[in-house]
Scaffold this active site. Structure first.
Site, PDB file in Angstrom:
ATOM      1  N   GLY A 169     -28.054 -84.749  90.061  1.00 53.14           N
ATOM      2  CA  GLY A 169     -27.489 -86.095  90.098  1.00 53.14           C
ATOM      3  C   GLY A 169     -26.310 -86.234  89.161  1.00 53.14           C
ATOM      4  O   GLY A 169     -25.363 -85.444  89.176  1.00 53.14           O
ATOM      5  N   GLY A 170     -26.371 -87.268  88.313  1.00 55.12           N
ATOM      6  CA  GLY A 170     -25.278 -87.539  87.380  1.00 55.12           C
ATOM      7  C   GLY A 170     -24.984 -86.359  86.472  1.00 55.12           C
ATOM      8  O   GLY A 170     -23.861 -86.202  85.996  1.00 55.12           O
ATOM      9  N   GLY A 404       6.447 -67.638 102.088  1.00 56.71           N
ATOM     10  CA  GLY A 404       6.210 -68.788 101.217  1.00 56.71           C
ATOM     11  C   GLY A 404       5.490 -68.387  99.954  1.00 56.71           C
ATOM     12  O   GLY A 404       5.672 -68.997  98.892  1.00 56.71           O
ATOM     13  N   ALA A 405       4.676 -67.340 100.053  1.00 53.48           N
ATOM     14  CA  ALA A 405       3.919 -66.905  98.875  1.00 53.48           C
ATOM     15  C   ALA A 405       4.858 -66.383  97.786  1.00 53.48           C
ATOM     16  O   ALA A 405       4.560 -66.484  96.598  1.00 53.48           O
ATOM     17  CB  ALA A 405       2.891 -65.856  99.276  1.00 53.48           C
TER      18      ALA A 405
HETATM   19  C1  HXC Z   1     -37.055 -89.266  83.237  1.00 52.73           C
HETATM   20  C2  HXC Z   1     -37.589 -87.070  83.627  1.00 52.73           C
HETATM   21  C3  HXC Z   1     -36.501 -86.951  84.517  1.00 52.73           C
HETATM   22  C4  HXC Z   1     -35.689 -88.088  84.722  1.00 52.73           C
HETATM   23  C5  HXC Z   1     -37.500 -85.056  84.397  1.00 52.73           C
HETATM   24  N1  HXC Z   1     -38.180 -85.873  83.598  1.00 52.73           N
HETATM   25  N2  HXC Z   1     -36.474 -85.681  84.994  1.00 52.73           N
HETATM   26  N3  HXC Z   1     -37.849 -88.225  82.990  1.00 52.73           N
HETATM   27  N4  HXC Z   1     -35.993 -89.204  84.063  1.00 52.73           N
HETATM   28  N5  HXC Z   1     -34.644 -88.024  85.516  1.00 52.73           N
HETATM   29  C6  HXC Z   1     -39.332 -85.560  82.784  1.00 52.73           C
HETATM   30  C7  HXC Z   1     -40.570 -85.303  83.585  1.00 52.73           C
HETATM   31  O1  HXC Z   1     -41.243 -86.517  83.814  1.00 52.73           O
HETATM   32  C8  HXC Z   1     -41.358 -84.388  82.652  1.00 52.73           C
HETATM   33  O2  HXC Z   1     -41.950 -85.182  81.638  1.00 52.73           O
HETATM   34  C9  HXC Z   1     -40.284 -83.591  81.971  1.00 52.73           C
HETATM   35  O3  HXC Z   1     -39.083 -84.337  82.131  1.00 52.73           O
HETATM   36  C10 HXC Z   1     -40.086 -82.228  82.597  1.00 52.73           C
HETATM   37  O4  HXC Z   1     -39.959 -82.389  84.001  1.00 52.73           O
HETATM   38  P1  HXC Z   1     -40.736 -81.479  85.044  1.00 52.73           P
HETATM   39  O5  HXC Z   1     -40.564 -82.122  86.383  1.00 52.73           O
HETATM   40  O6  HXC Z   1     -42.124 -81.233  84.555  1.00 52.73           O
HETATM   41  O7  HXC Z   1     -39.946 -80.127  84.923  1.00 52.73           O
HETATM   42  P2  HXC Z   1     -39.508 -79.097  86.048  1.00 52.73           P
HETATM   43  O8  HXC Z   1     -40.690 -78.819  86.936  1.00 52.73           O
HETATM   44  O9  HXC Z   1     -38.878 -77.963  85.330  1.00 52.73           O
HETATM   45  O10 HXC Z   1     -38.431 -79.849  86.940  1.00 52.73           O
HETATM   46  C11 HXC Z   1     -37.214 -80.263  86.389  1.00 52.73           C
HETATM   47  C12 HXC Z   1     -36.453 -81.160  87.400  1.00 52.73           C
HETATM   48  C13 HXC Z   1     -37.382 -82.311  87.888  1.00 52.73           C
HETATM   49  C14 HXC Z   1     -35.973 -80.300  88.574  1.00 52.73           C
HETATM   50  C15 HXC Z   1     -35.207 -81.674  86.669  1.00 52.73           C
HETATM   51  O11 HXC Z   1     -37.972 -82.927  86.724  1.00 52.73           O
HETATM   52  C16 HXC Z   1     -36.661 -83.326  88.680  1.00 52.73           C
HETATM   53  O12 HXC Z   1     -36.405 -83.151  89.865  1.00 52.73           O
HETATM   54  N6  HXC Z   1     -36.323 -84.465  88.009  1.00 52.73           N
HETATM   55  C17 HXC Z   1     -35.684 -85.578  88.692  1.00 52.73           C
HETATM   56  C18 HXC Z   1     -34.264 -85.236  89.036  1.00 52.73           C
HETATM   57  C19 HXC Z   1     -33.542 -86.444  89.576  1.00 52.73           C
HETATM   58  O13 HXC Z   1     -33.714 -86.808  90.739  1.00 52.73           O
HETATM   59  N7  HXC Z   1     -32.828 -87.141  88.676  1.00 52.73           N
HETATM   60  C20 HXC Z   1     -32.188 -88.411  88.951  1.00 52.73           C
HETATM   61  C21 HXC Z   1     -30.872 -88.067  89.629  1.00 52.73           C
HETATM   62  S1  HXC Z   1     -30.000 -89.458  90.056  1.00 52.73           S
HETATM   63  P3  HXC Z   1     -43.272 -84.726  80.867  1.00 52.73           P
HETATM   64  O14 HXC Z   1     -43.653 -85.898  80.059  1.00 52.73           O
HETATM   65  O15 HXC Z   1     -44.265 -84.338  81.914  1.00 52.73           O
HETATM   66  O16 HXC Z   1     -42.875 -83.556  80.018  1.00 52.73           O
HETATM   67  C22 HXC Z   1     -28.792 -89.527  88.976  1.00 52.73           C
HETATM   68  C23 HXC Z   1     -27.879 -90.668  89.225  1.00 52.73           C
HETATM   69  C24 HXC Z   1     -26.609 -90.572  88.444  1.00 52.73           C
HETATM   70  O17 HXC Z   1     -28.666 -88.751  88.099  1.00 52.73           O
HETATM   71  C25 HXC Z   1     -25.462 -90.605  89.357  1.00 52.73           C
HETATM   72  C26 HXC Z   1     -24.154 -90.777  88.634  1.00 52.73           C
HETATM   73  C27 HXC Z   1     -22.987 -90.431  89.530  1.00 52.73           C
END
Ligand code: HXC
Length: 508
Positions: A169-170, A404-405
């Site tokens: 994402g961001g 051109g290159a």
């Molecule tokens: C809050 C988060 C988080 C998030 C992970 N965690 N992503 N907490 N916000 N975005 C937390 C989990 O709850 C977990 O907490 C710890 O971090 C580790 O995550 P896991 O899932 O256990 O780890 P892993 O299996 O290694 O997977 C990592 C990951 C997955 C691939 C990053 O966590 C994931 O898919 N996260 C969401 C990604 C996402 O969709 N993000 C939002 C994108 S939108 P605990 O307490 O269990 O340790 C965005 C918009 C911005 O970014 C756009 C701007 C242009």
């Protein structure tokens, strides 16, 4: 007093533990270092000064007030790399997956603002699950604040991103707006949406690695520059890399002592060009034999290999090198190579790094695949970048410079300062056979052969261009380093300005 100092130390120790030992162990089990361990490898020993260690999130939803971790998932501050100041942020995956909250973003913005004020590079160690989901729009706002600063800093201080974990994402857009991206194989990923979302929306089944792994981004997409085996290798490379760059656009390129004589002759270059014009040779050989001590930091080596880009030094001072590579697609310019080199040329120009261009290019790659995907617009990026660049530009044509290159590759007409050619150079509108088949269409094979020979004799050399002053001098290959070094000495105080404008409109 003693007790107060002890309390402070205890508070610091607690903050340094981030998300706790269990999560640190999990990070290590994945072969990853923690945020602070990474900073220790990146910076000179003992030079890191941390800021905002006690910053906490301000989220009141989803039980977050009970989960407050000092530092809020990112370690920020400044330190030195080989004695030169840099600002750093390092996301801590052990704290809410390194996700970006409003306060986390404020910490990053603070060091970016300072880096911009004092003129020092920003290095981001990214390991983040993206926007902090519990915070909603506050987190999106935080991202946009970082993006805005990435843009304002662009061209003012170098920005380097190391991707050292999942970045979704961001978390990918800030790195995308920095100058260079290094990734770590098998543990870092960059995607706008992950495999699960892809499956839901497009029904495609794809792994994280295929969608956004280090190999994908350094070969196919070209989003990242270099892939490294592990965290340590990437961080050491970042140290080496930063040494090539000026601290800001207000500072000169760094100068390093070198024992390599400026006038070192390389006799072996006199036989680099094969007798047969269609036979390739490795342009890396010329690059390595030209720069100080053979040190060349190549960027995007595995993407668009038909053009080579990277940094080296001449007489201890950084130069940017752009070179056609006859080993890949005969060194043709195509969409990817134009984009790759165009952005590099603009970086060099923004930071006053002289550009050395080695030319062996048979033209733009023909075909529907290229045309339908916009080679006209993408090829124009490189043309535009060279034409607007005001830094010293030295060009050496080793063999082909067709069509051109020829114009594009830092020709005299695009304000090349010194345009050299080797005696083996062929500067023409196109290769002899193609040219004759067009202007003598319908003639007998014997006549075509005779005319081809005539065309070759007339144009398969640098002297027609030299007679017009388009080539400043035809030089012996073995003297290439000396010629470039002397040229750079003379061009050190070059002054050239483009007409005033708000900004240009490069074909994006
Ligand atoms: C809050 C988060 C988080 C998030 C992970 N965690 N992503 N907490 N916000 N975005 C937390 C989990 O709850 C977990 O907490 C710890 O971090 C580790 O995550 P896991 O899932 O256990 O780890 P892993 O299996 O290694 O997977 C990592 C990951 C997955 C691939 C990053 O966590 C994931 O898919 N996260 C969401 C990604 C996402 O969709 N993000 C939002 C994108 S939108 P605990 O307490 O269990 O340790 C965005 C918009 C911005 O970014 C756009 C701007 C242009």
């Amino acid at each position: 007093m003693q007790a107060i100092v002890e309390q402070l130390e205890a508070k610091r120790s607690a903050a340094r533990l981030g998300g706790g030992q269990k999560r640190i162990d999990a990070q290590h089990a994945k072969g990853k270092l923690t945020a602070r361990e990474r900073i220790d490898v990146l910076l000179d020993e003992g030079s890191f000064e941390e800021l905002d260690m006690y910053v906490e999130h301000n989220c009141v939803d989803f039980g977050m007030p009970e989960q407050v971790i000092p530092g809020d998932g990112v370690v920020t501050g400044s330190g030195t790399i080989n004695g030169r100041l840099v600002y750093v942020f390092s996301q801590d995956f052990t704290v809410f997956g390194g996700s970006l909250s409003e306060r986390h973003a404020q910490k990053i913005c603070k060091i970016m603002d300072t880096a911009l004020k004092v003129g020092a590079p920003v290095i981001g160690l990214n390991d983040s699950g993206g926007a902090r989901i519990q915070e909603g729009v506050a987190s999106l706002g935080g991202y946009a604040e970082v993006f805005q600063r990435n843009v304002l800093a662009s061209g003012v201080v170098p920005q380097l991103s190391l991707i050292m974990g999942p970045c979704a994402g961001g978390a990918v857009y800030s790195p995308a707006m920095t100058d260079f991206i290094f990734m770590v194989k098998d543990s870092s990923y960059m995607f706008v949406t992950g495999p699960d979302v892809v499956k839901t929306v497009t029904n495609e089944v794809v792994t994280q690695e295929e969608l956004g792994g280090a190999v994908t981004h350094t070969t196919k997409s070209g989003v990242a520059d270099v892939a490294f085996e592990n965290d340590i290798e990437a961080l050491w490379a970042a140290r080496t890399f930063i040494d090539y760059l000026p601290l800001s656009n207000r500072e000169d390129v760094p100068e390093r002592p070198t024992a390599d004589p400026y006038d070192r002759f390389e006799e072996s270059l006199d036989t680099l060009i094969p007798a047969n014009a269609n036979q390739p040779y490795d342009m890396h050989e010329l690059i390595r034999k030209t720069v100080d001590e053979g040190d060349f930091f190549e960027l995007q080596p595995a993407h668009a290999g038909n053009i080579i880009i990277g940094f080296g030094r001449i007489e201890g001072r950084t130069v940017g090198i752009v070179a056609n590579q006859p080993m890949v697609l005969a060194g043709c310019l195509d969409i990817n190579s134009s984009k790759k080199a165009g952005r590099f040329v603009r970086f060099c120009d923004a930071f006053d790094i002289p550009i050395i261009t080695f030319v062996d290019v048979p033209g733009f790659l023909p075909g529907t695949q290229q045309e339908l995907n916009g080679i006209i617009k993408h090829g124009a990026k490189l043309l535009f970048a060279y034409a607007e660049a005001t830094v010293p530009k030295i060009t050496v044509i080793t063999r082909k410079a067709y069509g051109g290159a020829y114009d594009v590759m830092a020709s005299k007409h695009l304000r090349g300062d010194l345009n050299y050619a080797w005696p083996t150079a062929e500067i023409a509108v196109m290769g002899a056979k193609g040219a004759v088949e067009i202007i003598f269409r319908g003639k007998t094979p014997e006549e075509i052969a005779a005319r081809t020979k005539e065309y070759e004799e007339r144009f398969a050399n640098p002297f027609v261009a030299a007679s017009k002053g388009f080539i400043d001098e035809v030089i012996a290959p073995h003297s290439t380093r000396k010629r470039i070094a002397l040229g750079l000495r003379k061009l050190r105080n070059k002054q050239l300005e483009n007409p005033w404008k708000k900004h240009d409109n490069i074909p994006l």
